[in-house]
Design a protein around this motif. Structure first.
Motif, PDB file in Angstrom:
ATOM      1  N   MET A 182       0.819  -1.202   0.000  1.00  0.00           N
ATOM      2  CA  MET A 182       0.000   0.000   0.000  1.00  0.00           C
ATOM      3  C   MET A 182       0.859   1.260   0.000  1.00  0.00           C
ATOM      4  O   MET A 182       0.386   2.332  -0.347  1.00  0.00           O
ATOM      5  CB  MET A 182      -0.968   0.004   1.190  1.00  0.00           C
ATOM      6  CG  MET A 182      -1.947  -1.173   1.184  1.00  0.00           C
ATOM      7  SD  MET A 182      -2.620  -1.551  -0.431  1.00  0.00           S
ATOM      8  CE  MET A 182      -3.702  -0.152  -0.625  1.00  0.00           C
ATOM      9  N   ARG A 183       2.134   1.113   0.394  1.00  0.00           N
ATOM     10  CA  ARG A 183       3.027   2.275   0.351  1.00  0.00           C
ATOM     11  C   ARG A 183       3.872   2.273  -0.920  1.00  0.00           C
ATOM     12  O   ARG A 183       4.776   3.056  -1.085  1.00  0.00           O
ATOM     13  CB  ARG A 183       3.935   2.257   1.592  1.00  0.00           C
ATOM     14  CG  ARG A 183       3.144   2.416   2.879  1.00  0.00           C
ATOM     15  CD  ARG A 183       4.045   2.518   4.098  1.00  0.00           C
ATOM     16  NE  ARG A 183       4.739   1.265   4.384  1.00  0.00           N
ATOM     17  CZ  ARG A 183       4.239   0.302   5.159  1.00  0.00           C
ATOM     18  NH1 ARG A 183       3.057   0.443   5.711  1.00  0.00           N
ATOM     19  NH2 ARG A 183       4.922  -0.801   5.369  1.00  0.00           N
ATOM     20  N   GLN A 184       3.559   1.342  -1.840  1.00  0.00           N
ATOM     21  CA  GLN A 184       4.321   1.222  -3.086  1.00  0.00           C
ATOM     22  C   GLN A 184       3.521   1.756  -4.273  1.00  0.00           C
ATOM     23  O   GLN A 184       3.787   1.397  -5.410  1.00  0.00           O
ATOM     24  CB  GLN A 184       4.709  -0.240  -3.322  1.00  0.00           C
ATOM     25  CG  GLN A 184       5.827  -0.727  -2.428  1.00  0.00           C
ATOM     26  CD  GLN A 184       7.188  -0.382  -3.002  1.00  0.00           C
ATOM     27  OE1 GLN A 184       7.431  -0.533  -4.200  1.00  0.00           O
ATOM     28  NE2 GLN A 184       8.095   0.081  -2.166  1.00  0.00           N
ATOM     29  N   ASP A 185       2.538   2.568  -3.999  1.00  0.00           N
ATOM     30  CA  ASP A 185       1.730   3.202  -5.045  1.00  0.00           C
ATOM     31  C   ASP A 185       1.235   2.191  -6.091  1.00  0.00           C
ATOM     32  O   ASP A 185       1.540   2.311  -7.276  1.00  0.00           O
ATOM     33  CB  ASP A 185       2.561   4.315  -5.716  1.00  0.00           C
ATOM     34  CG  ASP A 185       1.726   5.098  -6.707  1.00  0.00           C
ATOM     35  OD1 ASP A 185       0.482   5.140  -6.552  1.00  0.00           O
ATOM     36  OD2 ASP A 185       2.304   5.649  -7.654  1.00  0.00           O
ATOM     37  N   PRO A 186       0.478   1.188  -5.646  1.00  0.00           N
ATOM     38  CA  PRO A 186       0.072   0.129  -6.574  1.00  0.00           C
ATOM     39  C   PRO A 186      -1.194   0.471  -7.359  1.00  0.00           C
ATOM     40  O   PRO A 186      -1.958   1.357  -6.949  1.00  0.00           O
ATOM     41  CB  PRO A 186      -0.234  -1.030  -5.628  1.00  0.00           C
ATOM     42  CG  PRO A 186      -0.767  -0.354  -4.402  1.00  0.00           C
ATOM     43  CD  PRO A 186      -0.042   0.955  -4.284  1.00  0.00           C
ATOM     44  N   ASP A 187      -1.383  -0.173  -8.496  1.00  0.00           N
ATOM     45  CA  ASP A 187      -2.665  -0.139  -9.205  1.00  0.00           C
ATOM     46  C   ASP A 187      -3.327  -1.510  -9.102  1.00  0.00           C
ATOM     47  O   ASP A 187      -4.504  -1.621  -8.837  1.00  0.00           O
ATOM     48  CB  ASP A 187      -2.461   0.210 -10.686  1.00  0.00           C
ATOM     49  CG  ASP A 187      -1.917   1.622 -10.847  1.00  0.00           C
ATOM     50  OD1 ASP A 187      -2.663   2.560 -10.552  1.00  0.00           O
ATOM     51  OD2 ASP A 187      -0.733   1.763 -11.230  1.00  0.00           O
ATOM     52  N   ILE A 188      -2.522  -2.537  -9.363  1.00  0.00           N
ATOM     53  CA  ILE A 188      -3.053  -3.895  -9.378  1.00  0.00           C
ATOM     54  C   ILE A 188      -2.186  -4.764  -8.468  1.00  0.00           C
ATOM     55  O   ILE A 188      -0.956  -4.675  -8.496  1.00  0.00           O
ATOM     56  CB  ILE A 188      -3.040  -4.436 -10.824  1.00  0.00           C
ATOM     57  CG1 ILE A 188      -3.991  -3.594 -11.689  1.00  0.00           C
ATOM     58  CG2 ILE A 188      -3.437  -5.924 -10.870  1.00  0.00           C
ATOM     59  CD1 ILE A 188      -3.790  -3.769 -13.169  1.00  0.00           C
ATOM     60  N   ILE A 189      -2.869  -5.583  -7.672  1.00  0.00           N
ATOM     61  CA  ILE A 189      -2.144  -6.423  -6.718  1.00  0.00           C
ATOM     62  C   ILE A 189      -2.602  -7.862  -6.873  1.00  0.00           C
ATOM     63  O   ILE A 189      -3.788  -8.129  -7.003  1.00  0.00           O
ATOM     64  CB  ILE A 189      -2.441  -5.960  -5.263  1.00  0.00           C
ATOM     65  CG1 ILE A 189      -1.869  -4.559  -5.018  1.00  0.00           C
ATOM     66  CG2 ILE A 189      -1.898  -6.950  -4.249  1.00  0.00           C
ATOM     67  CD1 ILE A 189      -2.339  -3.939  -3.706  1.00  0.00           C
ATOM     68  N   MET A 190      -1.649  -8.777  -6.870  1.00  0.00           N
ATOM     69  CA  MET A 190      -2.017 -10.194  -6.855  1.00  0.00           C
ATOM     70  C   MET A 190      -1.474 -10.802  -5.565  1.00  0.00           C
ATOM     71  O   MET A 190      -0.293 -10.669  -5.268  1.00  0.00           O
ATOM     72  CB  MET A 190      -1.425 -10.912  -8.088  1.00  0.00           C
ATOM     73  CG  MET A 190      -1.981 -12.287  -8.295  1.00  0.00           C
ATOM     74  SD  MET A 190      -0.977 -13.575  -7.604  1.00  0.00           S
ATOM     75  CE  MET A 190      -0.127 -14.131  -9.066  1.00  0.00           C
ATOM     76  N   VAL A 191      -2.364 -11.443  -4.831  1.00  0.00           N
ATOM     77  CA  VAL A 191      -1.976 -12.132  -3.601  1.00  0.00           C
ATOM     78  C   VAL A 191      -2.120 -13.621  -3.878  1.00  0.00           C
ATOM     79  O   VAL A 191      -3.225 -14.066  -4.204  1.00  0.00           O
ATOM     80  CB  VAL A 191      -2.945 -11.790  -2.429  1.00  0.00           C
ATOM     81  CG1 VAL A 191      -2.382 -12.285  -1.118  1.00  0.00           C
ATOM     82  CG2 VAL A 191      -3.262 -10.330  -2.394  1.00  0.00           C
ATOM     83  N   GLY A 192      -1.058 -14.375  -3.744  1.00  0.00           N
ATOM     84  CA  GLY A 192      -1.068 -15.796  -4.098  1.00  0.00           C
ATOM     85  C   GLY A 192      -2.268 -16.539  -3.530  1.00  0.00           C
ATOM     86  O   GLY A 192      -2.923 -17.291  -4.234  1.00  0.00           O
ATOM     87  N   GLU A 193      -2.535 -16.341  -2.250  1.00  0.00           N
ATOM     88  CA  GLU A 193      -3.654 -17.052  -1.638  1.00  0.00           C
ATOM     89  C   GLU A 193      -4.144 -16.315  -0.404  1.00  0.00           C
ATOM     90  O   GLU A 193      -3.344 -15.784   0.363  1.00  0.00           O
ATOM     91  CB  GLU A 193      -3.209 -18.475  -1.241  1.00  0.00           C
ATOM     92  CG  GLU A 193      -4.361 -19.359  -0.833  1.00  0.00           C
ATOM     93  CD  GLU A 193      -3.900 -20.730  -0.329  1.00  0.00           C
ATOM     94  OE1 GLU A 193      -2.799 -21.181  -0.680  1.00  0.00           O
ATOM     95  OE2 GLU A 193      -4.666 -21.327   0.443  1.00  0.00           O
ATOM     96  N   ILE A 194      -5.458 -16.281  -0.235  1.00  0.00           N
ATOM     97  CA  ILE A 194      -6.020 -15.720   1.000  1.00  0.00           C
ATOM     98  C   ILE A 194      -6.270 -16.898   1.933  1.00  0.00           C
ATOM     99  O   ILE A 194      -7.113 -17.738   1.666  1.00  0.00           O
ATOM    100  CB  ILE A 194      -7.327 -14.942   0.735  1.00  0.00           C
ATOM    101  CG1 ILE A 194      -7.008 -13.718  -0.132  1.00  0.00           C
ATOM    102  CG2 ILE A 194      -7.994 -14.536   2.053  1.00  0.00           C
ATOM    103  CD1 ILE A 194      -8.213 -12.864  -0.487  1.00  0.00           C
ATOM    104  N   ARG A 195      -5.469 -16.964   3.011  1.00  0.00           N
ATOM    105  CA  ARG A 195      -5.549 -18.125   3.901  1.00  0.00           C
ATOM    106  C   ARG A 195      -6.175 -17.775   5.236  1.00  0.00           C
ATOM    107  O   ARG A 195      -6.562 -18.654   5.983  1.00  0.00           O
ATOM    108  CB  ARG A 195      -4.139 -18.662   4.191  1.00  0.00           C
ATOM    109  CG  ARG A 195      -3.531 -19.351   3.016  1.00  0.00           C
ATOM    110  CD  ARG A 195      -2.158 -19.908   3.370  1.00  0.00           C
ATOM    111  NE  ARG A 195      -1.482 -20.335   2.153  1.00  0.00           N
ATOM    112  CZ  ARG A 195      -0.191 -20.352   1.978  1.00  0.00           C
ATOM    113  NH1 ARG A 195       0.609 -19.977   2.954  1.00  0.00           N
ATOM    114  NH2 ARG A 195       0.331 -20.751   0.850  1.00  0.00           N
ATOM    115  N   ASP A 196      -6.167 -16.504   5.592  1.00  0.00           N
ATOM    116  CA  ASP A 196      -6.658 -16.153   6.926  1.00  0.00           C
ATOM    117  C   ASP A 196      -7.375 -14.815   6.898  1.00  0.00           C
ATOM    118  O   ASP A 196      -7.320 -14.088   5.917  1.00  0.00           O
ATOM    119  CB  ASP A 196      -5.489 -16.115   7.920  1.00  0.00           C
ATOM    120  CG  ASP A 196      -4.357 -15.251   7.406  1.00  0.00           C
ATOM    121  OD1 ASP A 196      -4.634 -14.099   7.016  1.00  0.00           O
ATOM    122  OD2 ASP A 196      -3.207 -15.719   7.364  1.00  0.00           O
TER     123      ASP A 196
END
Ligand code: ATP
Ligand code: MG
Ligand code: ZN
Length: 375
Positions: A193-207
């Motif tokens: 969120m501090r890397q000025d993102p547009d699109i983010i991919m998270v490998g897996e939502i586990r928790d």
């Protein structure tokens, strides 16, 4: 290792079985024996692989992970090596990561025309959460990579956090989780969120923690892609609720869920047409008096006598809309949500599998495997 790559195996299993050393390949999802020979060289083979993979050869009591990069037929192939102590000896499994196989693009995945429209619609949204669900090895990462590839442009800052990075995408900033060093999905996302993102991919939502940060990111103007362990697209919503994510957060962030499986494709060189029997027509939702031509497996040298060659994806797209949002917010059951989604034109996994049987891509047996695991 060369044989495995040429035959397009996804995994190599090396194990000792009594007096024998056995090598099996996983091809199109199923294990096949590749070689059985005397167990005499077993320990030497395992040591050699461990050296190549940068592992400790004297450590035989604990599992280890490493990797080997080999140049095979002018392609750089990555082998993820895992050793596991068993009661007999150490078993070795190598995952073959042929980078080219991840870059199939949307037309190579096996999406039907309706699903291509849904896929493009999801990727055209400026923000929101897109989830890809399915069991282990159902092609989720391949779908995510093809999505990222389509979204990839100089104007977008794309960040990923993966476990592990399976393919390096040009122009995309990929990070790998490192639990030992303290980098997990949740704190990588926070840093993103501090890397000025547009699109983010998270490998897996586990928790819950990861789910909430991913949702927050998607609500603050970012497109977030991820995977989740669930059997169906609507099951993904239930899974988030089970994780204790508030339903208003789910309905305000999730824009679509893709559920998927892989089925084996009939070998085009040997498949044979036949007239469907009554029971088969019923399973396919055809009329009893309809003439339906299906194809059956035969087996030839080109498919290693399996009758099948290669795999293709079967997909289901749940597209969020106002009615589905209201149902989820009011705590409706999965069945009610499913009914509503169908009214809005959702094709479930079975519908797509049926299409692929009727057009001669696969068999009823493969279709039944999909419907069996899609309850
Ligand atoms: N649409 C597809 N058509 C044919 N083969 C595919 C397709 N998608 C993936 N594959 C192949 O299936 C295998 C598993 O794919 P992938 O790693 O993407 O699955 P996954 O669901 O992410 O697995 P995991 O649960 O291990 O993370 C790979 O060998 C990949 O090349
Ligand atoms: Mg994966
Ligand atoms: Zn064949």
């Amino acid at each position: 290792m060369e044989s495995a790559v040429r035959i397009k195996a996804s995994d190599i299993h090396i194990e000792q079985d009594g007096d024998f050393m056995r090598i099996r390949f996983r091809i199109d999802g199923l294990l096949r024996e590749h070689m059985k020979t005397s167990a005499k060289p077993y320990k030497a083979v395992v040591s050699r692989i461990k050296i190549m993979a940068g592992l400790n050869i004297s450590e035989k009591r604990l599992p280890q992970d490493g990797r080997i990069i080999q140049n095979i037929d002018n392609k750089s192939i990555d082998f993820r090596v895992s050793t596991m102590p068993t009661s007999k000896d150490e078993k070795v499994v190598m995952r073959v990561l042929d980078k080219a196989s991840f870059m199939v693009g949307k037309h190579g995945l096996g999406l039907n025309d309706d699903n291509i429209k849904a896929y493009d619609e999801l990727l055209s949204k400026p923000y929101g959460l897109i989830l890809v669900v399915g069991p282990t090895g159902s092609g989720k990462t391949t779908t995510l990579y093809s999505m990222l590839n389509q979204l990839n442009s100089v104007e977008q800052n794309i960040l990923t956090i993966e476990d592990p990075i399976e393919y390096e995408l040009e122009g995309i900033n990929q990070s790998q989780i490192n639990v030992k060093a303290g980098l997990d999905f949740a704190n990588a996302l926070r840093a993103f969120m501090r890397q000025d993102p547009d699109i983010i991919m998270v490998g897996e939502i586990r928790d819950l923690n990861t789910a909430e940060i991913a949702i927050r990111a998607s609500l603050t103007g970012h497109l977030v892609l991820s995977t989740l362990h669930a059997n169906t697209s609507i099951g993904a919503i239930s899974r988030l609720i089970d994780m204790n994510v508030a339903s208003y957060l789910i309905t305000s962030s999730v824009i679509g869920v893709v559920s998927q499986r892989l089925v084996r494709k009939l070998c085009d060189d040997c498949k044979e047409p036949y007239n469907a029997e009554l029971g088969e027509k019923q399973a396919l939702g055809c009329l009893a008096n309809e003439e339906v031509t299906l194809y059956k497996t035969v087996g030839c040298p080109r498919c290693g006598n399996q009758g099948y060659k290669g795999r293709i994806g079967v997909y289901e797209f749940l597209m969020m809309n106002k009615e589905i949002r209201n149902l989820i917010n009011s705590g409706a059951k999965e069945d009610e949500i499913l009914e509503m989604a169908k009214q809005h034109g959702m094709q479930v996994l079975k519908d797509d599998a049926v299409r692929k049987v009727l057009d001669g891509t696969t068999t009823i047996e493969e279709m039944l495997k999909v419907t069996f695991t899609a309850q």
